[in-house]
Design a protein around this motif. Sequence first.
Motif, short mmCIF file in Angstrom:
data_model
loop_
_atom_site.label_atom_id
_atom_site.label_comp_id
_atom_site.label_asym_id
_atom_site.label_seq_id
_atom_site.Cartn_x
_atom_site.Cartn_y
_atom_site.Cartn_z
N VAL A 559 0.82 -1.20 0.00
CA VAL A 559 0.00 0.00 0.00
C VAL A 559 0.86 1.27 0.00
O VAL A 559 0.36 2.36 0.08
CB VAL A 559 -0.94 0.03 1.21
CG1 VAL A 559 -2.03 -0.99 1.03
CG2 VAL A 559 -0.18 -0.16 2.50
N SER A 560 2.17 1.08 -0.09
CA SER A 560 3.03 2.26 0.01
C SER A 560 2.92 3.14 -1.22
O SER A 560 3.17 4.33 -1.16
CB SER A 560 4.48 1.84 0.22
OG SER A 560 4.92 1.12 -0.91
N SER A 561 2.59 2.56 -2.35
CA SER A 561 2.47 3.38 -3.54
C SER A 561 1.23 2.97 -4.30
O SER A 561 1.09 1.82 -4.72
CB SER A 561 3.70 3.23 -4.43
OG SER A 561 3.39 3.65 -5.73
N GLN A 562 0.35 3.91 -4.49
CA GLN A 562 -0.88 3.63 -5.21
C GLN A 562 -0.59 3.19 -6.63
O GLN A 562 -1.15 2.22 -7.15
CB GLN A 562 -1.74 4.90 -5.21
CG GLN A 562 -3.14 4.69 -5.76
CD GLN A 562 -3.98 3.89 -4.80
OE1 GLN A 562 -4.05 4.22 -3.61
NE2 GLN A 562 -4.59 2.84 -5.27
N ASP A 563 0.33 3.89 -7.26
CA ASP A 563 0.68 3.61 -8.65
C ASP A 563 1.15 2.17 -8.80
O ASP A 563 0.66 1.41 -9.64
CB ASP A 563 1.75 4.60 -9.09
CG ASP A 563 2.11 4.45 -10.54
OD1 ASP A 563 1.26 3.93 -11.29
OD2 ASP A 563 3.22 4.85 -10.92
N LEU A 564 2.09 1.81 -7.94
CA LEU A 564 2.67 0.47 -8.02
C LEU A 564 1.58 -0.59 -7.81
O LEU A 564 1.49 -1.57 -8.55
CB LEU A 564 3.75 0.34 -6.95
CG LEU A 564 4.45 -1.00 -6.89
CD1 LEU A 564 5.44 -1.12 -8.04
CD2 LEU A 564 5.16 -1.17 -5.56
N HIS A 565 0.79 -0.34 -6.81
CA HIS A 565 -0.28 -1.27 -6.46
C HIS A 565 -1.21 -1.48 -7.66
O HIS A 565 -1.51 -2.60 -8.07
CB HIS A 565 -1.05 -0.71 -5.26
CG HIS A 565 -2.29 -1.45 -4.93
ND1 HIS A 565 -3.51 -1.06 -5.42
CD2 HIS A 565 -2.50 -2.55 -4.17
CE1 HIS A 565 -4.43 -1.90 -4.97
NE2 HIS A 565 -3.84 -2.81 -4.21
N ASP A 566 -1.62 -0.38 -8.29
CA ASP A 566 -2.55 -0.46 -9.41
C ASP A 566 -1.91 -1.15 -10.61
O ASP A 566 -2.56 -1.91 -11.31
CB ASP A 566 -3.03 0.93 -9.80
CG ASP A 566 -3.98 1.50 -8.76
OD1 ASP A 566 -4.24 0.77 -7.78
OD2 ASP A 566 -4.46 2.64 -8.94
N ARG A 567 -0.66 -0.85 -10.83
CA ARG A 567 0.01 -1.51 -11.96
C ARG A 567 0.05 -3.03 -11.77
O ARG A 567 -0.27 -3.78 -12.68
CB ARG A 567 1.45 -1.00 -12.07
CG ARG A 567 1.57 0.20 -12.95
CD ARG A 567 3.02 0.61 -12.99
NE ARG A 567 3.11 2.01 -13.33
CZ ARG A 567 3.84 2.47 -14.34
NH1 ARG A 567 4.58 1.64 -15.05
NH2 ARG A 567 3.87 3.74 -14.61
N ALA A 568 0.46 -3.38 -10.58
CA ALA A 568 0.57 -4.81 -10.30
C ALA A 568 -0.78 -5.48 -10.52
O ALA A 568 -0.88 -6.55 -11.13
CB ALA A 568 1.06 -5.02 -8.87
N LEU A 569 -1.81 -4.79 -10.04
CA LEU A 569 -3.14 -5.33 -10.19
C LEU A 569 -3.53 -5.45 -11.65
O LEU A 569 -4.10 -6.45 -12.09
CB LEU A 569 -4.13 -4.42 -9.44
CG LEU A 569 -5.36 -5.08 -8.84
CD1 LEU A 569 -4.96 -6.21 -7.90
CD2 LEU A 569 -6.18 -4.04 -8.07
N LEU A 570 -3.19 -4.42 -12.42
CA LEU A 570 -3.50 -4.42 -13.85
C LEU A 570 -2.82 -5.59 -14.54
O LEU A 570 -3.44 -6.36 -15.28
CB LEU A 570 -3.04 -3.10 -14.48
CG LEU A 570 -3.12 -3.06 -16.00
CD1 LEU A 570 -4.56 -2.89 -16.46
CD2 LEU A 570 -2.27 -1.94 -16.57
N TYR A 571 -1.54 -5.76 -14.26
CA TYR A 571 -0.79 -6.86 -14.88
C TYR A 571 -1.43 -8.19 -14.52
O TYR A 571 -1.62 -9.07 -15.35
CB TYR A 571 0.68 -6.85 -14.44
CG TYR A 571 1.45 -5.64 -14.89
CD1 TYR A 571 1.11 -4.96 -16.07
CD2 TYR A 571 2.54 -5.17 -14.16
CE1 TYR A 571 1.82 -3.85 -16.47
CE2 TYR A 571 3.24 -4.06 -14.55
CZ TYR A 571 2.88 -3.41 -15.70
OH TYR A 571 3.58 -2.32 -16.11
N TYR A 572 -1.73 -8.26 -13.26
CA TYR A 572 -2.31 -9.51 -12.77
C TYR A 572 -3.60 -9.83 -13.52
O TYR A 572 -3.80 -10.94 -14.01
CB TYR A 572 -2.55 -9.39 -11.27
CG TYR A 572 -3.29 -10.55 -10.67
CD1 TYR A 572 -2.69 -11.81 -10.60
CD2 TYR A 572 -4.60 -10.41 -10.21
CE1 TYR A 572 -3.36 -12.88 -10.06
CE2 TYR A 572 -5.28 -11.48 -9.68
CZ TYR A 572 -4.65 -12.72 -9.61
OH TYR A 572 -5.32 -13.78 -9.07
N ARG A 573 -4.46 -8.84 -13.63
CA ARG A 573 -5.76 -9.08 -14.27
C ARG A 573 -5.59 -9.35 -15.76
O ARG A 573 -6.30 -10.18 -16.32
CB ARG A 573 -6.68 -7.87 -14.07
CG ARG A 573 -7.17 -7.83 -12.62
CD ARG A 573 -8.02 -6.62 -12.38
NE ARG A 573 -8.45 -6.59 -10.99
CZ ARG A 573 -8.78 -5.48 -10.36
NH1 ARG A 573 -8.74 -4.32 -10.99
NH2 ARG A 573 -9.17 -5.53 -9.10
#
Lengths: 837, 476
Positions: A559-573
Amino acid sequence: MSVVPAGVHTAQPVQFPPHANVNVSVGGPPGVAPVPDSYFTESKKGEVNELRNLLRNFATERDPKRKRDIIKKVIAYMTLGIDVSRLFTEMMLAIETRDLVIKKMVYLYLCNYAYSHPELAQMCTNTLQKDCGNDDPMVRGLALRSLCSLNLPQMVEYISEPLRKALSDHHAYVRKTGVMGILKLYHLDKESFEQCGFVDILYDMLRDVDSSVVANAIMVLNEVMSKTENGGMAINRAIMLHLLNRIHEFSEFDLVQVLELVPRYIPANADEGFQIMNLLDPVLRTSSCAAVLATVRAFLSMADQIAGSTEDCTEMKQQVVSRIKAPLITLVASGSSEVQYVLLKQIESLVELCPGSFDDEFRQFYIRYHEPTHVKFLKIEILPLLANLDNAPDIVNELGEMVFDQNTRISRLAVRSMAKIACRGNGGPGCAESIAQRMVELLDSNVEHVQSEAATALTLMLRKHADLKPVASMSLVRTLKYVQEPIGKASIIYLLGECGDLIHEAPYALEKLIDNYDTIKDVAVKHQLLNACLKLFFLRPPEMQRMLGRLLHKATDDVSSQDLHDRALLYYRLLRSGADPKTILAPIVQTNHNLGERVFTEDDDAQLRAELMEEFNTLATIYGKASVNFIRPEFQVVYKKMPAEHPLHEGGDTFGAGHVPVAPQSMPQPVVASREPAVAPVPETSAPDGFVADLLGFGAPSVPPVQASPPTAFSLASGVTMTGDEYQSKWAGISDADAIVSAVSLSSVPATTGEVESKLAGYSVVTMASGELPTEFKFFLYAKEAITGNMFLIQSNIGKAGEALMIITVKVSSEAGSANQQQQVDHLIQEIQKALG
Amino acid sequence: MISNFFVLSPRGDTIIAKQYRNYREGGTGAHERSHTEAFFRKIKFWDEMNLTPGGEETSSDQQKSGEKQQKTGDAPPVFMMPDGLSYLHVKRNGLIFGCAAASNVSAVTIIDLLSTVARVFKDYCGTLSEEAIRKNFILLYELLDEMLDYGYPQITRTSTLKSCVYNEPIVVENIGSTSNMINPKTASANSVHKPVISSVNANGRKTDSNANQKNEIFVDILERLNVLFSANGYVLNSTIDGCIQMKSYLAGNPELRLALNEDLIIGKKESGTYGSVNVDDINFNDCVNLNEFESARTLTFVPPEGEFVVLNYRLTGDFNTPFRIFPSIEEVDSKTLEITILIRAEMPQNHFGANVSVELPLPKCTNVAHCNVISSPGTGYTNAEFVRSEGKILWTMKKLPGGTEQTMKAKVSLSQACTTQIRREVGPINLNFEIPMYNVSKLQVRYLRIAESMAGYTPYRWVRYVTQSNSYVCRL
């Protein structure tokens, strides 16, 4: 009470003779040896009172030396910030003196306290006004300067009269001070400034015999007119040539004022442009860097103006830069470090304007031992811009030596500059590769910031030259272990991702990082880790699959970086969606992009550079950004080139259209009237053989739309005669601002002047004089309207080259006032059109 | 156009301040003073990471620099302050001459202006020091009033200023210049430090008291060398920055003629005959008349009062370097280095290098260094020692005659085993020196004459040639 000697002073000569009177009054204990005194002894309460006593005895004091010392003491306190305004009355009494030293000091005091004590300052108006009429020009000037510097709105009424007198003083010093006084008045009270009509007087003073008066008039006009659309003083050919012809009279900083006008001037034709450049050329040999730089700007502007095409312009600028190169470098070599810094900034922008122009002098940009760091930094940043086939190895070697400088910033910049040479690709074949080789060596250098910079440099170089991958990939895995700086670490991880096909152990190197994901602090490192793992996954799915899964798990929990979190999620999906991941993620995982000749988008600053060149030799060049971004709106000045159109101007296409903001459509009244109300009449105006008067009056050559005008009665009387003198006096009697300019297009360029004359005569337009010049025909015509009796005075010219266009300046001499002048002139133009068309 | 002018002492005290424009409603002097203080702090603790001088710092940057409060680089002469004004400054003898500008001025012009003000102050005070300025502040305010009006330059020439400045200077004894280079042959004579102004009589009118004025003119041909040697003695880069500098105290300001070498060639392309002097470029003070320069290499000019530079020249390419440096490093064992430096003076034997000093930076992990100078006869006092606070060996020689050589051996013991990285921290060697009455370029003043012959007018002419090191570096 005793006088405390200021700690900073060593024993120094006694200021006051150990005269009993003085000694007691400054508080020196009697009987003690003279205390080393200073003007800056610490103030004690009551000292002001003692000064007051001293001043009271001032009138009776005989010794002029001591008189001065008393006043000096007061000024000393004042400059220390001690309030000595209580002494105002006493000080004003001291103003009545013949000793200029005392007078100057009292005036200094006066100007300092006038603002806070307006009622007291008003008391001395009389004295000041009287001094403005003193026999000594120094006293006159001094009094006037002080009067204007009081900065009191209520004083305005007392200022304007002495000011006006000073402007026609026979001594240049007074006139010069008067001109500056006008500026002070302007800032004090704009209304009374307008009322006094000082602008016209200032334009007149541009022809003063003394050059310093002229220079001051330029400065004042520029500031007063800075908010007009011209962005400063209005320039026309007559003024410009007048100033340029006197260029040798101006001293250093005055010269700069004149030179700074030149870039705003559009020469009448290419020849005139070259003449101006020739005239200014000797300035380049002087050691005054202000004047040289102003000349450089003038040259570059001239090149813009007189070059026909873009290629011509580039070539001419090349020539200009190669002409000014040697003088500039000599100035850098002989200047102080401050001068070096500002000059190098200008050179940097010239190098970018004309790549290659300074290449052969690259050794001048090697750093020197005792230079301050800002000069060293700048030189290191300029060096890569100079690299070419021949000198690149030398420059890279030199930068290589700087990499291990004690100053970390120098070593960082050196690495970056090497990378820049590689990315610019002008170092010839093999250059980028050898630089990459060096970078790889630097990765092992064991100096943290150097490793980090080298890694970052390699990422840039790989983006540009994908073929360097084999070189870059050699020691990455090893390096990853000891690079600590986050940016460097992120760069290494990026490189591992890029070179995944060449490095077998890449996944395993990254695995450790994934395992220790929680210890990574820097977001950039995490980002690169995610990207690199993804890239590797597509290269080697079996090895990476589990690792990537773990990483995505961790990153989506992060949760330290919103950007990173969202990217990871995007890749995952995306990966989970079942679509062909290769196509979806192509932009991320694509590794073999080759930029070839292109520059990085982030480095493409051509537009900014063009904007900055417009503002060459200003703070904008130093800061590297356009002035609108850092100058407060009230100080922003538009940069406009003038005059818009020249009477001498043939063809019309030789000027870069982009520089002259020509009104898009023909304006109903296409002329200057409102723009240059203040241009003083030029003496030669009345001479019929000069075309100077036209200079003031030419607007765009746009033809007013020939409209079906309401049928008002208009006919020209025939058989009108006028003498030459009459013509001249009438012409001169009408302000140039009231002149109306128009143009008539002809079917063809006439062969002789007679041809035109006879045609016009048929329509009752009489020729006073005409002549043929190498480039154009010139006509002085007149006509009389039958009904109103208005006289039309016409000066016109037809260029021989280019479009057949007759440019016409009309002045209407009418008894009945100026109503309907424009309409009348329109009719007249139509008549002429009929005659010639 | 500038909005204020100030002179700050090396400690940041405002010595002289003058406000020309006030952009705030009801602004007071006190407010401005706090701005110079902020300005001084900015210079003092310049953070080199602040890359763009014009850039607005982010707040975090500011906090960082506020916390660190340490200087990590030299402040550039132009930068922007939070008050939206650009501050420009020059440093002279530790004093800061600065000003602020609100509009988009030419930085070069303003820096030039500030340098001019500093030069005029020096002309009038004799020397430029905090004490001299404090003592002469009335005179300097008077000067400022004539030089700048409402933020615009007015009269900037010392000689023109003389007619409208009435205060007399208080001469401050020159308490040894701060640099450690005082050599009778190269330091300027005391009389050079006398102010230019004439005295004012009791009525406040100028007296032209030339009676006690000695007719003198000082001419210096100064050359500063920039040489870079590679470790094997090969010259990588060499330039000479030269100038002819004058200070005139001639009564009546006569016109002077100065002749240079007849075979002087200007410009890089033309290759001169052997032995001719070939300079890359040259520029002149704007008072110099160049009519006879092309034909006879002769300049005519009326020397302005005060110190001024007649011409600057620049020369690159091969010239005989006056000193050669031969370094060598040996690794005696893993923790001990033996460094030998041999310096050979290659100029003619009747010349000598004065105040020669050699600096050799050593690695940070140096424990101790023993220096041993193998002296050859004719050199004066020599000394070499390791200066721990600066982390380098300082080797000084009072005198190094031409044609001789000096060797220094230093045994350096390190606290850790020597790696290539540590080896890299040794060097480069920097040499400082001056050579009196010698110049490398062979540019010469053939003669200096008063243009019109005046009977009984015999000025003293002091002509000196001085060669100095500017950046004389040898890599290891």
